[in-house]
Design an enzyme around this catalytic site. Structure first.
Site, PDB file in Angstrom:
ATOM      1  N   ASN A 115       2.537  -4.339 -10.249  1.00  0.00           N
ATOM      2  CA  ASN A 115       1.542  -4.240  -9.184  1.00  0.00           C
ATOM      3  C   ASN A 115       0.261  -4.909  -9.660  1.00  0.00           C
ATOM      4  O   ASN A 115      -0.026  -4.945 -10.851  1.00  0.00           O
ATOM      5  CB  ASN A 115       1.265  -2.753  -8.902  1.00  0.00           C
ATOM      6  CG  ASN A 115       0.224  -2.562  -7.814  1.00  0.00           C
ATOM      7  OD1 ASN A 115       0.302  -3.184  -6.749  1.00  0.00           O
ATOM      8  ND2 ASN A 115      -0.758  -1.712  -8.069  1.00  0.00           N
ATOM      9  N   ASP A 140      -0.980   3.611  -9.663  1.00  0.00           N
ATOM     10  CA  ASP A 140      -1.890   2.940 -10.608  1.00  0.00           C
ATOM     11  C   ASP A 140      -1.868   3.531 -12.020  1.00  0.00           C
ATOM     12  O   ASP A 140      -2.877   3.545 -12.709  1.00  0.00           O
ATOM     13  CB  ASP A 140      -3.339   2.997 -10.074  1.00  0.00           C
ATOM     14  CG  ASP A 140      -3.454   2.371  -8.697  1.00  0.00           C
ATOM     15  OD1 ASP A 140      -2.647   1.475  -8.399  1.00  0.00           O
ATOM     16  OD2 ASP A 140      -4.336   2.780  -7.930  1.00  0.00           O
ATOM     17  N   HIS A 181      -3.836  -4.497  -9.116  1.00  0.00           N
ATOM     18  CA  HIS A 181      -4.893  -3.643  -8.568  1.00  0.00           C
ATOM     19  C   HIS A 181      -6.210  -4.407  -8.669  1.00  0.00           C
ATOM     20  O   HIS A 181      -6.513  -4.984  -9.722  1.00  0.00           O
ATOM     21  CB  HIS A 181      -4.967  -2.320  -9.337  1.00  0.00           C
ATOM     22  CG  HIS A 181      -5.918  -1.367  -8.701  1.00  0.00           C
ATOM     23  ND1 HIS A 181      -5.605  -0.673  -7.541  1.00  0.00           N
ATOM     24  CD2 HIS A 181      -7.192  -1.029  -9.008  1.00  0.00           C
ATOM     25  CE1 HIS A 181      -6.640   0.059  -7.188  1.00  0.00           C
ATOM     26  NE2 HIS A 181      -7.615  -0.135  -8.056  1.00  0.00           N
ATOM     27  N   LEU A 209       3.406   4.093  -1.680  1.00  0.00           N
ATOM     28  CA  LEU A 209       3.865   4.557  -2.995  1.00  0.00           C
ATOM     29  C   LEU A 209       5.341   4.192  -3.139  1.00  0.00           C
ATOM     30  O   LEU A 209       6.131   4.395  -2.219  1.00  0.00           O
ATOM     31  CB  LEU A 209       3.694   6.077  -3.068  1.00  0.00           C
ATOM     32  CG  LEU A 209       4.004   6.737  -4.406  1.00  0.00           C
ATOM     33  CD1 LEU A 209       3.003   6.285  -5.471  1.00  0.00           C
ATOM     34  CD2 LEU A 209       3.935   8.259  -4.272  1.00  0.00           C
ATOM     35  N   LEU A 241       0.783  -1.231   0.000  1.00  0.00           N
ATOM     36  CA  LEU A 241       0.000   0.000   0.000  1.00  0.00           C
ATOM     37  C   LEU A 241       0.816   1.283   0.000  1.00  0.00           C
ATOM     38  O   LEU A 241       0.243   2.368  -0.049  1.00  0.00           O
ATOM     39  CB  LEU A 241      -0.974  -0.012   1.194  1.00  0.00           C
ATOM     40  CG  LEU A 241      -1.870  -1.258   1.233  1.00  0.00           C
ATOM     41  CD1 LEU A 241      -2.838  -1.188   2.402  1.00  0.00           C
ATOM     42  CD2 LEU A 241      -2.626  -1.448  -0.074  1.00  0.00           C
TER      43      LEU A 241
HETATM   44  C1  GAR Z   1      -5.389  -7.825  -3.228  1.00  0.00           C
HETATM   45  O1  GAR Z   1      -6.746  -7.940  -3.595  1.00  0.00           O
HETATM   46  C2  GAR Z   1      -4.706  -6.784  -4.084  1.00  0.00           C
HETATM   47  O2  GAR Z   1      -5.207  -6.712  -5.384  1.00  0.00           O
HETATM   48  C3  GAR Z   1      -5.021  -5.515  -3.319  1.00  0.00           C
HETATM   49  O3  GAR Z   1      -4.868  -5.873  -1.977  1.00  0.00           O
HETATM   50  C4  GAR Z   1      -5.280  -7.239  -1.812  1.00  0.00           C
HETATM   51  C5  GAR Z   1      -4.238  -7.940  -0.975  1.00  0.00           C
HETATM   52  O4  GAR Z   1      -4.669  -9.219  -0.614  1.00  0.00           O
HETATM   53  N1  GAR Z   1      -4.130  -4.453  -3.703  1.00  0.00           N
HETATM   54  C6  GAR Z   1      -4.508  -3.175  -3.718  1.00  0.00           C
HETATM   55  O5  GAR Z   1      -5.618  -2.811  -3.378  1.00  0.00           O
HETATM   56  C7  GAR Z   1      -3.434  -2.194  -4.194  1.00  0.00           C
HETATM   57  N2  GAR Z   1      -4.020  -0.938  -4.564  1.00  0.00           N
HETATM   58  P1  GAR Z   1      -3.626 -10.282  -0.058  1.00  0.00           P
HETATM   59  O6  GAR Z   1      -2.780  -9.561   1.011  1.00  0.00           O
HETATM   60  O7  GAR Z   1      -4.446 -11.366   0.545  1.00  0.00           O
HETATM   61  O8  GAR Z   1      -2.786 -10.745  -1.199  1.00  0.00           O
END
Ligand code: GAR
Length: 190
Positions: A102, A145, A104, A87, A85
């Site tokens: 990354n 993003d 998203h 930058l 999360l």
């Molecule tokens: C995932 O869904 C990923 O796409 C999102 O966080 C989640 C992490 O899940 N990423 C974002 O929102 C980035 N902007 P995880 O820790 O279980 O892999």
């Protein structure tokens, strides 16, 4: 052999899924997991997977020099942000040009940008009455993003779906596609 570092801030289910995918691979090794939160469950996952894990503070990460040194120390060729999360600082992007991806949890350019992560994204999808959502795998640029998109996959969003329902569909897409897309990008690297 290409060495990957995975950066994660929370649960790390994608990090674990990617590590499992490459476990027996002779060309690719998940050599490091980096967490920016000492409470993140990804740290426990890294321990169980027997993958080195480094925990960094936000200040250390933003200062960047230490992180670039860390990447070099572990011989990292490629960086994967999987639920990370912060930058990414410019110095790290410059040290790994076109070598940071990354994921998203939506169809960028919709529902991206600062502060849009995890459940906030799925809530926005439901609140907007979107009929589909999905995943976007993209290169990291100096802005949130905004880098080149490599891959998108879609899922339907029903009028009755809650943000949790959308999250479950999006997670399923992430588990199905993120590892093989990473493998494809790595094959194109020199
Ligand atoms: C995932 O869904 C990923 O796409 C999102 O966080 C989640 C992490 O899940 N990423 C974002 O929102 C980035 N902007 P995880 O820790 O279980 O892999």
């Amino acid at each position: 052999m290409k060495k990957i570092a995975i950066f994660a801030s929370g649960s790390g289910s994608n990090a674990e899924n990617i590590a499992s995918y490459f476990k027996e691979n002779k060309e690719v090794e998940v050599a490091l997991i980096v967490a920016n939160n000492p409470e993140a469950y990804v740290i426990e996952r890294a321990r169980k997977l027997n993958i080195p894990c480094e925990v960094v503070t936000k200040a250390e990460f933003m200062a960047a020099d230490g992180i670039v040194d860390m990447m070099h120390r572990y011989g990292i060729d490629f960086i994967v942000l999987a639920g990370f999360l912060l930058l990414v600082p410019k110095k790290l992007i410059e040290a790994y040009p076109a070598r940071i991806v990354n994921i998203h949890p939506a169809l960028l350019p919709k529902h991206g940008g600062k502060g849009m992560y995890g459940d906030r994204v799925h809530k926005a999808v439901v609140e907007c009455g979107d009929t589909e959502s999905g995943i976007t795998i993209h290169l990291i640029d100096a802005e949130y993003d905004k880098g080149t998109t490599f891959f998108q996959a879609k899922c339907p969003v029903l009028p009755t779906d809650t943000p949790d329902d959308v999250a479950a569909k999006v997670h399923a897409l992430e588990y199905e596609h993120f590892p093989h897309v990473i493998a494809e990008i790595l094959q194109q690297l020199d």
